[in-house]
Design an enzyme around this catalytic site. Structure first.
Site, PDB file in Angstrom:
ATOM      1  N   CYS A   1      -2.162   8.397   4.673  1.00  0.00           N
ATOM      2  CA  CYS A   1      -2.103   7.949   3.187  1.00  0.00           C
ATOM      3  C   CYS A   1      -3.377   8.517   2.592  1.00  0.00           C
ATOM      4  O   CYS A   1      -3.321   8.501   1.361  1.00  0.00           O
ATOM      5  CB  CYS A   1      -1.885   6.345   3.111  1.00  0.00           C
ATOM      6  SG  CYS A   1      -3.229   5.070   3.938  1.00  0.00           S
TER       7      CYS A   1
ATOM      8  N   GLU B   1       0.847  -1.006   0.028  1.00  0.00           N
ATOM      9  CA  GLU B   1      -0.159   0.022   0.003  1.00  0.00           C
ATOM     10  C   GLU B   1       1.050   1.233  -0.069  1.00  0.00           C
ATOM     11  O   GLU B   1       1.699   1.356   1.012  1.00  0.00           O
ATOM     12  CB  GLU B   1      -0.921  -0.002   1.195  1.00  0.00           C
ATOM     13  CG  GLU B   1      -2.064   0.830   1.213  1.00  0.00           C
ATOM     14  CD  GLU B   1      -1.705   2.081   1.829  1.00  0.00           C
ATOM     15  OE1 GLU B   1      -0.958   2.998   1.303  1.00  0.00           O
ATOM     16  OE2 GLU B   1      -1.966   2.360   3.219  1.00  0.00           O
TER      17      GLU B   1
END
Lengths: 478, 478
Positions: free
Chosen positions: A281, A244
């Site tokens: 994120c 990720e």
């Protein structure tokens, strides 16, 4: 021979005194040698046994809350409030997987009989094998040692080897001890959970290349994730990497939003950009705003909210350095206006910055499309729907995309269609930060947001990253 | 400018007269330019719409059965009986996906409401995007143009671009016309299904590298599959490749099998090795047999069955050449005895061969562990359970592994445990050929049997290879 390394205390702006040493080759070999047997044993454990293990981890972590909190605060500079949120999320995730295992959420086996051929086939889900987990810098708990990757891999029946993030090895070590305490309490063999240390990338790369490792979970930078993907696919036996790798999380403001809601949205976005120094994120990094009075009033409301937001230290000096570098890169583009907090530095504060440009400039500079990790967002003004569409279309894969609007229109639907090609999660009238650990969560997105768009890193379905299948076909011979 | 290429008629041992030309760069560009729009349109089609499309394909194929059969026989040399089996399997697969779509087998969406936060999240499954399918040489229908990869990708809502196998472009073209007829009947846009030709690997490689392609389905050799995996991971945006790359399919004969069953198993295995010149990815290629009288009597029964089996042409001259080459490689190992059909060649017959060696020799020569594509099997005799275990352990990932036994014992369970690390499907008391297109089928295995052990190439779950997920999160603002 390494001279050892230390973690950093962002709130106090000094290096913590404890010295850590990278796991030596001999130690690592001793740990890795345990993996195949441990995997065999853990793979044989019942689903209830796995759930019991998660429950025991929950229990042993809970007892250590104070120690973990102390270490977390010293190594991250994050607030007490943030600790509480992340702590709750970590425990909730463990509980979610425990409950999902116990409730039969996962269909771990299916059987079909073919009586006319005297055949029956049972398809079973099996652990993929030992999983390497590389903790993130920005979630010392929830995406680290006992975070989503570790817990989903353990729930899938996989042994886990965690390489602690160098900047929170203290916290990681306490958490690792809790996991091992839980393992011992249930008499599970050593090797089911392994914790190793390193201050560089060498150990992670070596482990990713090791044939005893069968999958990788990673949360971090594009560079780090892509390097692991390349190592994994160059192995004799390539393995899946779920990386990720972050995202710029575009936000689209459509026209026709009433002044009250404009203000509400601006406040929410300002908080989402600046909270905990924007080190998420899913922080909204690009705001597409219409180039007119309505847009302008939104921009003003956003700026005035941001100006009032707290300036707090970043996670560690490297992140701070990168943030400063990225801001100056963007500020150096002549057609980009940038405005930032005028506070004096005391340490490694993440001073918020807001940049502003037009769509033609945005389209021209690829550097503007990339994530800036920290309390920063780029406002891109668009003249019309055509410009907006080009702006969305030029983006690479993203974790999230948000749309703010007041009246539902066909164009809202078009935005959803467009975004569904680009992002893993679309948010309507809300900010992208605040990922819920639930069944319906998709945390991941087209490359480069994540390495494999078919999986999520969050929620019970994240277990599927670490699961393989075997069919057992029996012929009954009279 | 290519001079054109032709297909081969193995039964008649001549090159068919029709000349085909690789798809030109201009033609390809014209086809690829249609992809993004077609994907958008097809992605919007309802699940029922996709099912209708599959039904229409079934219908238009059925009408062309005679033509397809004629072409199939001329281009493959396979028998009428084999055609009928493969034809039925192809249509059954289409029907299975149609029914699975209609019956709600796939959970294409899930919604959760979080009323206290006025949030609802809907997670939807979406097509991953246009899929490149590379047909196999050994299944001109069931693993080719309208085979499992194409049909599962279409069922997932993905556009498909098929590169026909060079050795059955005639058959492939008729099948492609049927798919396009079905597409036109339902007024679906061009570009949903594309058919291209090439006599080499260039076009496949070019398409695998094209950013408009989002996934690849491949059935064929390790070399071909691995080359595609490498291209796919070196792209700017890496994509998943599902490559099914074959396997040696070990078979274990345990002791204590009665003479009648020994004979029965030998006959079944002989047929499984030699049927259709053994050109199956699940053909039993390695037989572990105990080194004693019982084992010897099994070997004799097997050989006598194989000696009586029909010798038929192979699929095309390249496959025949490779088969001869592999047999002579194996025959050149001094400690390996090889025995083969003494028939005179008329063309490219696949003459059966049985090799025999001991476990120590097997462990010594890696070449003996690899697939030999054709009517061949290697008997490896083992002294005891320890030798047998080493033999299984040295193998790389396999599609299948079989165990034959009479009485259930702990060691049968141990074999299952051991094999579940190595193979995708374990078969008890039966041969590995005859893959059932059912929910419980796992067709795939640890690398290098397939590229991703988490997916199956056969059965309704093979759709998951070509599906991604998007969450749509709505905040209700009063």
């Amino acid at each position: 021979m390494s001279s050892g390394f230390r973690t950093f205390n962002p709130s106090q702006n000094y290096w913590n005194p404890e010295v850590y040493f990278p796991t030596s080759k001999e130690e690592l070999d001793q740990k890795l040698i345990l993996l195949p047997f441990a995997q065999l044993e853990y793979g044989r454990l019942s689903i209830q046994g796995r759930a019991d293990f998660l429950q025991a981890i929950h229990h042993s972590l809970s007892k250590e809350k104070n120690n973990i909190q102390k270490s977390y605060l010293r190594e991250s500079g994050l607030s007490d409030l943030r600790f509480e949120t992340e702590w709750k999320r970590t425990l909730d995730t463990i509980e979610l997987f425990e409950n999902s295992l116990r409730s039969g959420y996962y269909m771990f086996e299916k059987t079909q009989d073919f009586p006319s051929e005297a055949i029956s086939i049972r398809k079973i889900a099996c652990p993929i094998g030992p999983v390497l987990v590389l903790g993130s810098s920005n979630f010392p708990l929830a995406y680290s040692t006992a975070g989503g990757d570790t817990i989903s891999a353990l729930a899938a029946g996989c042994c886990v080897i965690v390489k602690a993030h160098a900047m929170h090895v203290g916290t990681s070590s306490i958490v690792a001890d809790c996991i091992n305490e839980a393992r011992e309490a249930l008499n599970l063999p050593e090797g089911i959970f392994t914790h190793v240390l390193d201050d560089g990338i060498q150990l992670a790369q070596q482990l990713c290349a090791d044939e005893r490792i069968h999958a990788v979970g990673f949360t971090g930078s594009f560079r780090g994730g892509k390097a692991l993907m390349d190592i994994a696919s160059a192995r004799k036996n390539p393995i899946p990497v779920f990386a990720e790798m972050g995202s710029a999380n575009p936000v689209i403001l459509l026209h026709g939003i009433s002044p009250e809601k404009r203000k509400l949205f601006a406040e929410k976005l300002a908080l989402s950009i600046c909270n905990d120094a924007g080190q998420f994120c899913t922080k909204p990094g690009i705001l597409f705003v219409q180039a007119n009075e309505e847009g302008q009033s939104f921009i003003e409301a956003l700026k005035s909210s941001i100006e009032n937001s707290a300036v707090v230290p970043m996670l560690h000096p490297d992140i701070h350095r990168n943030f400063e570098h990225r801001k100056s890169e963007i500020g150096s583009i002549p057609e980009v206006k940038i405005q930032q907090s005028a506070l004096e530095y005391k340490g490694i504060e993440g001073k918020w910055a807001i940049a502003e440009t037009t769509m033609p400039t945005f389209l021209q500079y690829p550097n503007l499309h990339e994530e800036v990790f920290g309390p920063f967002s780029l406002i891109v003004t668009y003249q019309d729907i055509t410009e907006l569409t080009s702006g969305i279309s030029i983006l690479s894969g993203q974790l999230t995309g948000s749309v703010f609007y007041e009246e539902k229109s066909n164009f809202v639907e078009e935005c959803i269609q467009l975004l569904s090609q680009k992002v893993g999660r679309i948010i309507l009238n809300d900010v992208p930060t605040g990922v819920r650990v639930v069944e319906t969560m998709q945390h991941g997105g087209p490359f480069p947001a994540s390495s494999d768009v078919r999986f999520t890193a969050v929620g019970p379905d994240s277990l599927f990253r670490f699961q393989k299948y075997v069919s057992i076909q029996r012929k009954n011979i009279p």
